[in-house]
Enzyme design. Structure first.
Site, PDB file in Angstrom:
ATOM      1  NE  ARG A 240      63.089   3.071  24.124  1.00 20.22           N
ATOM      2  CZ  ARG A 240      62.096   3.491  23.356  1.00 20.22           C
ATOM      3  NH1 ARG A 240      61.716   4.752  23.406  1.00 20.22           N
ATOM      4  NH2 ARG A 240      61.468   2.657  22.549  1.00 20.22           N
ATOM      5  CD  GLU A 269      59.234   5.861  30.139  1.00 16.27           C
ATOM      6  OE1 GLU A 269      58.400   5.140  29.516  1.00 16.27           O
ATOM      7  OE2 GLU A 269      59.988   6.651  29.556  1.00 16.27           O
ATOM      8  CG  HIS A 287      57.387   6.991  26.383  1.00 18.52           C
ATOM      9  ND1 HIS A 287      58.186   5.998  26.885  1.00 18.52           N
ATOM     10  CD2 HIS A 287      57.653   7.022  25.049  1.00 18.52           C
ATOM     11  CE1 HIS A 287      58.908   5.462  25.915  1.00 18.52           C
ATOM     12  NE2 HIS A 287      58.592   6.071  24.782  1.00 18.52           N
TER      13      HIS A 287
END
Length: 510
Positions: A240, A269, A287
């Site tokens: 994360r 993000e 990601h």
């Protein structure tokens, strides 16, 4: 399971594999999928979620406190994946909404991506590829290093961390690690030598993190930690964004202390400030840790099956905020949990003021998980009897803010007895109940034992306990009219002195 039995309408707002939809429809759920909602204004999402019992998301949909508070019908939020940091779990818990994830579905994909990034860091593969594609031939520029004999520190030794260890051990890397709930003996069973964090940092050539993002792990790797690491250390984050302090990492890269980083996740993000992403020592991906066809299909199927199994009463897996509900499915737990709830109801019915402190007592130690569930069941029963319409097994301890603890009393005669001790201004100070097989009984009040055990099996039966002094027949006659002939059974007890003229207790079943 109370209100959860009525769950039927499902809204999916992220791109979850179609098998999730098919499985839910095949089992009687009404499913609507609209992935545009994740990018639309929050008001639009709230409007649609108001019609849903279950909301299913991946990482794009932000389930904020406003979304939860604006959706009174919502009972369960399902995350097709591991992390739940896009869901305000605290607010969901206060509103009695279960939050469910699929902790094992993307394990292999995330572990493989981590290993790929470690290999890429060691040989500068992305930069070498880009250089060659630009027409250059720069072999000396991209001098790499072997992984053989290097030390890999794994922070978080759960499913993903263990799979990373297994794979990188095949490269003959030395694997060391830390996890707050894993012992040194346990870590050795999968080939990881355990170290406390302060001892671990200076030993690592590579560090990979596999922990959830929470208060305790935010900026876990910061400027102070980086200074403890050996010069040239390389960092990997497929967990994360926010676990590594990006500003501190950029400074360390610029100074040459950090030898490189591979990042799949970011504090924001997509990243807006691209200084870190564009640094030549950084390998980055958008990601992609769980972004494989296999993982997405797996988490979709697992989440659908978890919801179906819960609705049908078979099992409850993957819930992050409902230990009491989960404990219902534990082997042999249900009777003692229901007894705790029933004792909570009895005390709730007789209380005119909130207790100051409550202890739950056995003659043996019970696990912290079971005690937590018992305290939730007691709180639920108490508040339900007090007329609280919002309470359920998810939010009961948030609503009942009374200190509760576990007491081991070796003087209690039997393993199957639960004793509740109450510090309050109310008359009931001690209440004991018994579990016998699947049957529940009220045994005593304030150490006045009932002549015959009071049955508590039927949750539809209302139990009232009252102090009595003198004639049991007179007391019964007075209460018959009070309760409009609704009394179905009465139970007398023996006073502590054995004298019928002293205060004792009786139980009325309505």
């Amino acid at each position: 399971m109370d209100s959860y039995d009525a769950m039927n309408r499902v809204l999916i707002t992220d791109d979850v594999d179609s098998q999730c939809v098919d499985m839910l429809i095949a089992n009687g759920f009404s499913v609507e999928k609209d992935i545009k909602l994740a990018k639309q204004p929050q008001e639009q999402l709230i409007k649609r979620v108001q019609e849903a019992d279950i909301l299913i998301v991946r990482s794009a949909t932000k389930v904020t406190s406003a979304v939860i508070e604006g959706s009174p019908r919502l009972k369960l939020i399902g995350r097709a994946g591991t992390g739940t940091d896009n869901i305000d779990t605290d607010t969901a818990t206060r509103h009695g909404i279960l939050v469910m994830n699929t902790p094992g579905g993307n394990t292999l994909s995330a572990a493989e991506h981590t290993c790929a990034l470690i290999c890429s860091l060691s040989r500068s593969i992305p930069n070498a590829c880009a250089s060659l594609k630009s027409g250059a031939w720069q072999r000396s520029t991209f001098m790499g290093e072997e992984l053989n004999g290097k030390t890999l520190a794994i922070i978080g030794l759960g499913r993903i961390g263990r799979e990373v260890a297994k794979r990188m051990q095949s490269f003959n890397m030395k694997t060391i690690g830390y996890d707050p709930i894993i012992t040194a003996e346990q870590s050795l069973t999968f080939g990881v030598e355990f170290f406390e964090l302060n001892d671990l940092w200076p030993l690592a050539d590579y560090i990979t993190v596999h922990v959830p993002l929470m208060k305790e792990t935010h900026h876990l790797i910061n400027d102070k930690v980086l200074l403890q690491c050996r010069k040239g250390v390389k960092l990997v984050n497929v967990a994360r964004g926010g676990i590594i302090d990006e500003a501190a990492l950029l400074d360390s890269l610029n100074s040459g202390h950090c030898g490189g980083a591979a990042l799949d996740v970011f504090e924001e993000e997509p990243p807006v400030d691209l200084k870190l992403v564009q640094h030549p020592g950084v390998i980055c991906t958008p990601h992609l840790g769980a972004n494989t066809r296999e993982a997405q299909k797996r988490v979709a199927i697992e989440l659908a099956q978890q919801i179906i199994d819960f609705k049908q009463g078979h099992s409850l897996i993957g819930v992050v905020n409902g230990s009491a509900v989960t404990s219902q499915f534990g082997q042999g737990n249900r009777p003692i949990l229901l007894l705790s709830k029933r004792l909570g109801q009895i005390i709730g019915a007789s209380s005119s003021s909130t207790p100051k402190h409550i202890s739950l007592s056995f003659n043996h130690t019970v696990s912290s998980h079971l005690f937590e569930a018992l305290s939730i069941y007691f709180s639920y029963g108490y508040l339900q009897e007090q007329g609280n319409k919002r309470v359920n097994f998810v939010n009961a301890r948030h609503l009942f803010e009374v200190e509760m603890d576990m007491v081991v009393d070796k003087n209690q005669e039997l393993n199957n007895v639960l004793v509740v001790r109450v510090t309050s201004d109310n008359e009931i100070k001690v209440l004991s109940g018994i579990v016998c097989g699947d049957h529940l009984w009220l045994d005593s009040v304030n150490q006045c034992r009932f002549i015959a055990h009071v049955p508590l099996d039927d949750e539809k039966t209302h139990v009232i306990v009252q102090p009595i002094q003198g004639s049991f027949v007179d007391h019964l006659r007075d209460n018959t009219s009070k309760y409009q002939n609704r009394i179905s059974a009465v139970f007398d007890s023996v006073s502590q002195t054995g004298n019928s003229q002293d205060q004792r207790w009786c139980a009325l079943l309505l």
